[in-house]
Design an enzyme around this catalytic site. Structure first.
Site, PDB file in Angstrom:
ATOM      1  N   LEU A   1       0.782  -1.293  -0.003  1.00 54.69           N
ATOM      2  CA  LEU A   1       0.056  -0.040  -0.083  1.00 54.69           C
ATOM      3  C   LEU A   1       0.991   1.423   0.077  1.00 54.69           C
ATOM      4  O   LEU A   1       0.468   2.109  -0.459  1.00 54.69           O
ATOM      5  CB  LEU A   1      -0.882  -0.083   1.239  1.00 54.69           C
ATOM      6  CG  LEU A   1      -2.092  -0.908   1.264  1.00 54.69           C
ATOM      7  CD1 LEU A   1      -2.927  -1.149   2.580  1.00 54.69           C
ATOM      8  CD2 LEU A   1      -3.080  -0.666   0.171  1.00 54.69           C
TER       9      LEU A   1
ATOM     10  N   VAL B   1       3.725  -0.695   4.534  1.00 51.56           N
ATOM     11  CA  VAL B   1       2.200  -1.032   4.645  1.00 51.56           C
ATOM     12  C   VAL B   1       1.704  -2.070   3.538  1.00 51.56           C
ATOM     13  O   VAL B   1       1.935  -1.663   2.684  1.00 51.56           O
ATOM     14  CB  VAL B   1       1.263  -0.120   4.880  1.00 51.56           C
ATOM     15  CG1 VAL B   1      -0.123  -0.548   5.384  1.00 51.56           C
ATOM     16  CG2 VAL B   1       1.997   1.140   6.027  1.00 51.56           C
TER      17      VAL B   1
ATOM     18  N   ASP C   1       3.232  11.727  17.120  1.00 55.13           N
ATOM     19  CA  ASP C   1       3.440  11.620  15.661  1.00 55.13           C
ATOM     20  C   ASP C   1       2.246  12.008  14.787  1.00 55.13           C
ATOM     21  O   ASP C   1       2.083  11.285  13.690  1.00 55.13           O
ATOM     22  CB  ASP C   1       4.160  10.465  15.032  1.00 55.13           C
ATOM     23  CG  ASP C   1       4.744  10.619  13.594  1.00 55.13           C
ATOM     24  OD1 ASP C   1       5.378  11.687  13.636  1.00 55.13           O
ATOM     25  OD2 ASP C   1       5.045   9.672  13.131  1.00 55.13           O
TER      26      ASP C   1
END
Length: 303
Positions: A27, A35, A144
């Site tokens: 992805l 990912v 984050d």
């Protein structure tokens, strides 16, 4: 060895997952890992699997902390937080399996459109503030918050935060990796206290980061600019961005003021995530009741 058909996913991870998940395709990739889209064989549903970059997981302390953080985050249940289903280690690599969100990241959206329509920007901010308020009430700080970690679900219309706890886990117990993570942790969206290297962050750090995301959505450009990580960090520590209303005159004054307070260098002067969510919810409700069309963010020319 790696498997080229699935974006170079290491064979060790493939073997560890083979009994439960069928990897379909890559992805994307970022500073902290890659990912992959996979199918849960047992439940016949799509999931996303993130494999952390191996150079960030050389320390045993970090691997243990990662799994500990994953267990904590897996207990979070909120419509604006991506669910974590499981986590593990294979061949020295760390991975976690999470809910698959069909759509795109806010980073993808900003790269394509530069700004976000004002009504949608309000809704995205409100959703994320709700997610952070929920996490902060449970003692969990994201650390984050940035457009890359915000997913826009095209089916539900919800905005969702992902990667809770990853930055904290990867900076644990190793000064060298703390410094590495410091750069990888997106200086453009760091709070001043995080940029200064403070490890004891609280929810007000996330609030500052969320305000930077909101600023960028409305203004069509980041609040903090620079040619390198150190220049950006210096600005985070010493400079205050111009008032948002000077970048986009269509932003409601209450929203400009809210983001301005959230960008205070002093954490004590910032609103909580819960307060941000309440203010934004009031603005959205008032907008729905108004007879004028939803506010539209002015697009700034690229250059």
């Amino acid at each position: 060895m790696t498997h080229p058909d699935v974006g170079g996913l290491p064979d060790e991870v493939l073997r560890a997952l083979a009994g439960h998940y069928e990897i379909e395709r890559a992805l994307g990739a970022g500073g902290m890992g890659s990912v992959y889209l996979a199918r849960d064989r047992t439940l016949d549903r799509l999931v996303a699997i993130k494999v952390v970059s191996p150079e960030l997981t050389t320390s045993r302390v970090i691997r243990e902390r990662f799994l500990q953080e994953a267990r904590t985050v897996a207990r979070l249940r909120h419509p604006n937080i991506v669910d974590v289903h499981s986590a593990g280690e294979a061949g020295g690599l760390l991975y976690f399996v999470m809910e698959y969100v069909p759509g795109e990241s806010l980073r993808d959206r900003l790269d394509r459109d530069q700004a976000v329509d004002g009504h949608q920007a309000l809704t995205i901010l409100r959703d994320l503030a709700r997610a952070l308020a929920y996490a902060h009430e449970r003692g969990i700080v994201h650390r984050d918050v940035k457009p890359d970690n915000i997913l826009l679900d095209r089916e539900s219309g919800c905005s969702m935060l992902t990667d809770f706890g990853v930055a904290r886990a990867l900076s644990a117990g190793d000064d060298r990796l703390t410094r590495t993570g410091f750069v990888l942790g997106s200086p453009r969206y760091m709070s001043p206290e995080q940029a200064a290297g403070d490890r004891e962050l609280d929810g007000k750090s996330d609030v500052y980061s969320l305000a930077l995301v909101g600023y960028e959505m409305f203004a069509g450009e980041p609040a903090v600019a620079g040619t390198g990580a150190q220049a950006i960090i210096t600005q985070q520590l010493t400079q205050t961005p111009p008032a948002l209303e000077t970048r986009n005159e269509q932003v409601p004054g209450v929203v400009s003021d809210l983001i301005g307070r959230a960008l205070s260098k002093d954490p004590a002067q910032r609103p909580s995530a819960a307060e941000m969510a309440a203010v934004l919810d009031d603005v959205i409700t008032s907008e729905r009741l108004a007879t004028t069309p939803p506010l539209a963010a002015r697009r700034r020319p690229r250059g």
